[in-house]
Design a protein around this motif. Structure first.
Motif, PDB file in Angstrom:
ATOM      1  N   GLU A  82      -4.788  -7.336 -12.515  1.00 42.78           N
ATOM      2  CA  GLU A  82      -3.925  -8.828 -12.523  1.00 42.78           C
ATOM      3  C   GLU A  82      -3.413  -9.147 -11.153  1.00 42.78           C
ATOM      4  O   GLU A  82      -3.048  -8.505  -9.694  1.00 42.78           O
ATOM      5  CB  GLU A  82      -2.734  -7.766 -13.401  1.00 42.78           C
ATOM      6  CG  GLU A  82      -1.466  -9.297 -13.578  1.00 42.78           C
ATOM      7  CD  GLU A  82      -0.830  -8.405 -14.130  1.00 42.78           C
ATOM      8  OE1 GLU A  82      -0.582  -7.639 -14.958  1.00 42.78           O
ATOM      9  OE2 GLU A  82       0.858  -9.036 -14.224  1.00 42.78           O
ATOM     10  N   ARG A 260      13.738  -5.351 -23.297  1.00 46.08           N
ATOM     11  CA  ARG A 260      13.287  -6.089 -21.997  1.00 46.08           C
ATOM     12  C   ARG A 260      12.802  -5.260 -21.532  1.00 46.08           C
ATOM     13  O   ARG A 260      11.843  -4.980 -20.471  1.00 46.08           O
ATOM     14  CB  ARG A 260      15.042  -6.775 -22.085  1.00 46.08           C
ATOM     15  CG  ARG A 260      15.052  -6.838 -20.294  1.00 46.08           C
ATOM     16  CD  ARG A 260      13.317  -8.087 -19.722  1.00 46.08           C
ATOM     17  NE  ARG A 260      13.456  -8.073 -18.533  1.00 46.08           N
ATOM     18  CZ  ARG A 260      12.230  -7.926 -17.989  1.00 46.08           C
ATOM     19  NH1 ARG A 260      11.655  -8.862 -18.944  1.00 46.08           N
ATOM     20  NH2 ARG A 260      11.929  -8.217 -16.765  1.00 46.08           N
ATOM     21  N   THR A 263       9.592  -4.263 -20.823  1.00 35.24           N
ATOM     22  CA  THR A 263       7.869  -5.310 -20.007  1.00 35.24           C
ATOM     23  C   THR A 263       9.142  -5.268 -18.433  1.00 35.24           C
ATOM     24  O   THR A 263       8.209  -5.065 -17.578  1.00 35.24           O
ATOM     25  CB  THR A 263       9.034  -6.179 -20.214  1.00 35.24           C
ATOM     26  OG1 THR A 263       9.223  -6.179 -21.978  1.00 35.24           O
ATOM     27  CG2 THR A 263       7.932  -7.874 -20.063  1.00 35.24           C
ATOM     28  N   HIS A 264      10.477  -4.725 -18.545  1.00 40.00           N
ATOM     29  CA  HIS A 264      10.889  -5.098 -16.621  1.00 40.00           C
ATOM     30  C   HIS A 264       9.733  -3.073 -16.098  1.00 40.00           C
ATOM     31  O   HIS A 264       9.704  -3.240 -14.762  1.00 40.00           O
ATOM     32  CB  HIS A 264      12.460  -4.026 -17.041  1.00 40.00           C
ATOM     33  CG  HIS A 264      13.114  -4.001 -15.872  1.00 40.00           C
ATOM     34  ND1 HIS A 264      13.950  -4.715 -15.181  1.00 40.00           N
ATOM     35  CD2 HIS A 264      13.386  -2.884 -15.113  1.00 40.00           C
ATOM     36  CE1 HIS A 264      14.083  -4.133 -14.047  1.00 40.00           C
ATOM     37  NE2 HIS A 264      13.896  -3.412 -14.003  1.00 40.00           N
ATOM     38  N   LYS A 266       7.682  -2.159 -17.609  1.00 45.60           N
ATOM     39  CA  LYS A 266       6.160  -2.464 -16.851  1.00 45.60           C
ATOM     40  C   LYS A 266       5.915  -3.189 -16.021  1.00 45.60           C
ATOM     41  O   LYS A 266       4.544  -2.753 -15.532  1.00 45.60           O
ATOM     42  CB  LYS A 266       5.573  -3.762 -17.976  1.00 45.60           C
ATOM     43  CG  LYS A 266       4.211  -3.403 -18.499  1.00 45.60           C
ATOM     44  CD  LYS A 266       3.938  -4.238 -17.678  1.00 45.60           C
ATOM     45  CE  LYS A 266       2.743  -4.985 -17.632  1.00 45.60           C
ATOM     46  NZ  LYS A 266       1.608  -5.849 -17.148  1.00 45.60           N
ATOM     47  N   GLY A 267       6.878  -3.851 -15.512  1.00 39.65           N
ATOM     48  CA  GLY A 267       6.380  -4.164 -13.942  1.00 39.65           C
ATOM     49  C   GLY A 267       6.589  -3.591 -13.091  1.00 39.65           C
ATOM     50  O   GLY A 267       5.547  -3.338 -12.467  1.00 39.65           O
ATOM     51  N   ASN A 270       3.331  -1.796 -13.033  1.00 44.30           N
ATOM     52  CA  ASN A 270       2.163  -2.498 -12.072  1.00 44.30           C
ATOM     53  C   ASN A 270       2.023  -2.219 -11.085  1.00 44.30           C
ATOM     54  O   ASN A 270       0.661  -2.215 -10.324  1.00 44.30           O
ATOM     55  CB  ASN A 270       2.531  -3.956 -11.965  1.00 44.30           C
ATOM     56  CG  ASN A 270       2.142  -5.028 -13.134  1.00 44.30           C
ATOM     57  OD1 ASN A 270       1.609  -4.175 -13.687  1.00 44.30           O
ATOM     58  ND2 ASN A 270       3.413  -6.121 -13.455  1.00 44.30           N
ATOM     59  N   ALA A 367       8.731  -8.955  -9.585  1.00 44.28           N
ATOM     60  CA  ALA A 367       8.864  -9.647 -11.500  1.00 44.28           C
ATOM     61  C   ALA A 367      10.473 -10.260 -10.998  1.00 44.28           C
ATOM     62  O   ALA A 367      10.502 -10.925 -11.996  1.00 44.28           O
ATOM     63  CB  ALA A 367       8.795  -8.626 -11.861  1.00 44.28           C
ATOM     64  N   LEU A 368      11.259  -9.316 -10.836  1.00 43.76           N
ATOM     65  CA  LEU A 368      12.640  -9.782 -11.392  1.00 43.76           C
ATOM     66  C   LEU A 368      12.945 -11.442 -10.566  1.00 43.76           C
ATOM     67  O   LEU A 368      13.666 -12.526 -10.849  1.00 43.76           O
ATOM     68  CB  LEU A 368      13.805  -9.031 -11.232  1.00 43.76           C
ATOM     69  CG  LEU A 368      13.435  -7.654 -11.467  1.00 43.76           C
ATOM     70  CD1 LEU A 368      15.064  -6.844 -12.030  1.00 43.76           C
ATOM     71  CD2 LEU A 368      13.889  -8.212 -13.446  1.00 43.76           C
ATOM     72  N   LEU A 371      11.092 -14.312 -11.931  1.00 43.09           N
ATOM     73  CA  LEU A 371      11.823 -14.158 -13.962  1.00 43.09           C
ATOM     74  C   LEU A 371      13.104 -15.265 -13.775  1.00 43.09           C
ATOM     75  O   LEU A 371      13.119 -15.858 -14.037  1.00 43.09           O
ATOM     76  CB  LEU A 371      12.085 -13.429 -14.220  1.00 43.09           C
ATOM     77  CG  LEU A 371      10.456 -12.531 -14.815  1.00 43.09           C
ATOM     78  CD1 LEU A 371      10.719 -10.821 -15.780  1.00 43.09           C
ATOM     79  CD2 LEU A 371      10.211 -13.564 -15.548  1.00 43.09           C
ATOM     80  N   ILE A 376       7.429 -16.978 -13.905  1.00 44.00           N
ATOM     81  CA  ILE A 376       6.541 -15.995 -13.439  1.00 44.00           C
ATOM     82  C   ILE A 376       5.171 -17.005 -13.269  1.00 44.00           C
ATOM     83  O   ILE A 376       3.855 -16.701 -12.732  1.00 44.00           O
ATOM     84  CB  ILE A 376       6.356 -15.031 -13.299  1.00 44.00           C
ATOM     85  CG1 ILE A 376       5.693 -14.362 -15.215  1.00 44.00           C
ATOM     86  CG2 ILE A 376       7.182 -13.830 -13.879  1.00 44.00           C
ATOM     87  CD1 ILE A 376       4.446 -14.064 -15.331  1.00 44.00           C
TER      88      ILE A 376
HETATM   89  C1  MEV Z   1       4.225  -8.992 -15.807  1.00 40.37           C
HETATM   90  O1  MEV Z   1       2.694  -7.868 -15.138  1.00 40.37           O
HETATM   91  C2  MEV Z   1       4.809  -8.459 -15.313  1.00 40.37           C
HETATM   92  C3  MEV Z   1       6.453  -8.516 -15.921  1.00 40.37           C
HETATM   93  O2  MEV Z   1       6.175  -8.978 -16.951  1.00 40.37           O
HETATM   94  C4  MEV Z   1       7.435  -7.747 -15.557  1.00 40.37           C
HETATM   95  C5  MEV Z   1       8.952  -8.474 -15.972  1.00 40.37           C
HETATM   96  O3  MEV Z   1       8.917  -9.223 -16.884  1.00 40.37           O
HETATM   97  O4  MEV Z   1       9.605  -7.461 -16.131  1.00 40.37           O
HETATM   98  C6  MEV Z   1       6.760  -9.665 -14.791  1.00 40.37           C
END
Ligand code: MEV
Length: 426
Positions: A82, A260, A263-264, A266-267, A270, A367-368, A371, A376
């Motif tokens: 990514e 949320r 996704t948080h 997931k960041g 990464n 990421a934060l 966002l 992003i």
């Molecule tokens: C993208 O790979 C990761 C994010 O979605 C993490 C997040 O939203 O905090 C940007």
């Protein structure tokens, strides 16, 4: 050469980047060369690692910079497909070092293994009997791997749990806690479990069914903290306070809402997975542990927390299970993983865990911060534009030039990239 010395790392070509890494780390270039090229693993080597091998699968390998972890400069290899991940981690590490970098720690490398004990006539009595044989069972488990014991590892604890409700009724679970030192430890714990299982069956009068480690490695935690000085947060049209408060609001969202939080987290992953992968560790194990740990209260939530201190600085904290090793498994047989570990100069699994969790926290902040401000897409788009430019046939310096043109036109599409290339070639 002088040109190379004046360029930023990302402006160098691949060969010069490797030379610079060797110069900075003191690791001979020859030992790092395996990181360049196509993944550092031959098809023959892959054939010895998995069944039915037909080849190897490549991923980009980059190096995150600016990391200061417990006062030590660390170059961090990251394997990830990514865009923006490596740049994001490097940039946040630069902000964090203005506040002293990352302070990280890791608990003892204790893995948990589980034995599922079924068909027990009297659960309470069996549980008491197993407790009474704790010392014997621990000794038996430690005896499986004398080398591990010589290095300071071995069986640490035995716990008997009662699962009161399940589709098959109540049953017992025995947890064996094993200190696996610098290994990831899956083999060590599974072997020890299989060894003690018959004796556990005898003592309990039951039948031992599953014998397997738990990926909820909550006795093997790593944590990282950082403080970003308030003034370091301001950029472009955004005041430092606005960025900080935006990050705090974003974090509150993740703490309160599982949609949320996923996704948080997931960041965070990464960054975490990219280093876990580059060092030949089992990223599925780390993923499983991370998500189970975030749901430990019964509600899935954020793995990290962000707050402000009395001076208004931004403080981040991340704690999660980190079952990674530097000996055994793919870390030993994968030549690129070996080179990655050399580059990081880690000498223990704990040190590797501390770096990984620091990268996770940096990635979360990247990421934060994006966002909470411009979103992003801008950062993503310039890298995406480079991929489109390369796919359209641009080569060398043309890639960057074409990517910039696409971003300028706000049309990051393959057809437009091909059109521009055609015009240039005329
Ligand atoms: C993208 O790979 C990761 C994010 O979605 C993490 C997040 O939203 O905090 C940007």
């Amino acid at each position: 050469m002088s040109d190379v010395l004046h360029k930023k790392f990302y402006e160098l070509n691949l060969t010069d980047r490797l030379t610079q890494l060797s110069r900075e780390s003191g690791v001979p270039l020859d030992e790092l060369k395996v990181l360049s090229g196509n993944g550092g693993l031959s098809a023959d080597q892959a054939d010895h690692m998995v069944e039915n091998a037909v080849g190897v699968f490549g991923l980009p390998l980059g190096v995150a910079r600016n990391f200061l972890v417990n006062g030590r400069e660390v170059l961090v290899p990251m394997a990830v497909e990514e865009p923006s991940v490596i740049a994001g981690a490097s940039f946040m590490a630069k902000l964090a070092r203005q506040g002293g970098g990352f302070t990280a720690s890791a608990s003892a490398p204790e893995m948990i293994g589980q034995l599922q004990v079924l068909d027990v006539a009297d659960l309470k009595e069996a549980s008491t009997k197993l407790d009474g044989h704790r010392a014997e069972l621990l000794e038996m488990a430690s005896a499986v791997d004398p080398v591990l014991v010589r290095y300071g590892g071995g069986a640490r604890d035995l716990q008997v749990r009662l699962i009161e409700q399940s589709a098959i009724g109540p049953f017992l679970v025995v947890h064996l806690v094993l200190d696996v030192r610098d290994a990831m430890g899956a083999n060590a714990i599974n072997t020890a479990l299989e060894r003690i299982a018959p004796r556990v069956a005898e003592i309990s009068g039951g039948r031992v069914h599953l014998r397997i480690l738990s990926n909820l490695a909550d006795r093997r935690l790593a944590s990282a903290a950082c403080t970003i000085p308030l003034e370091a947060l301001a950029f472009e049209g955004y005041s430092a306070e606005k960025v900080r408060d935006g990050i705090l609001e974003a974090c509150a969202f993740a703490e309160a809402d599982p949609y949320r939080a996923a996704t948080h987290n997931k960041g965070i992953m990464n960054g975490v997975d990219a280093v876990v992968l580059a060092t030949g560790n089992d990223w599925r194990a780390v993923e499983a542990g991370a998500h189970a740990y975030s749901a430990r209260s019964g509600r899935y939530t954020s793995l990290s927390t962000w707050s402000k201190d009395a001076q208004g600085n931004l403080c981040g904290l991340l704690e999660m299970p980190m079952a990674v090793g530097i000996v055994g498994g793919a870390t030993r047989v994968h030549p690129a993983a070996q080179a990655a570990l050399k580059l990081m100069k880690v000498t223990t699994g704990a040190e590797l865990a501390e770096i990984i969790v620091s990268v996770g926290l940096a990635q979360n902040l990247a990421a934060l911060r994006a966002l909470a401000t411009e979103g992003i897409q801008r950062g993503h788009m310039s890298l995406h534009a480079r991929q489109i430019a390369a796919a359209a046939g641009a080569r060398g310096d043309q890639i960057e030039k074409l990517a910039q043109q696409l971003v300028l036109e706000k049309t990051i599409r393959a057809e437009r990239a091909e059109e521009i290339l055609k015009e240039w070639r005329k």
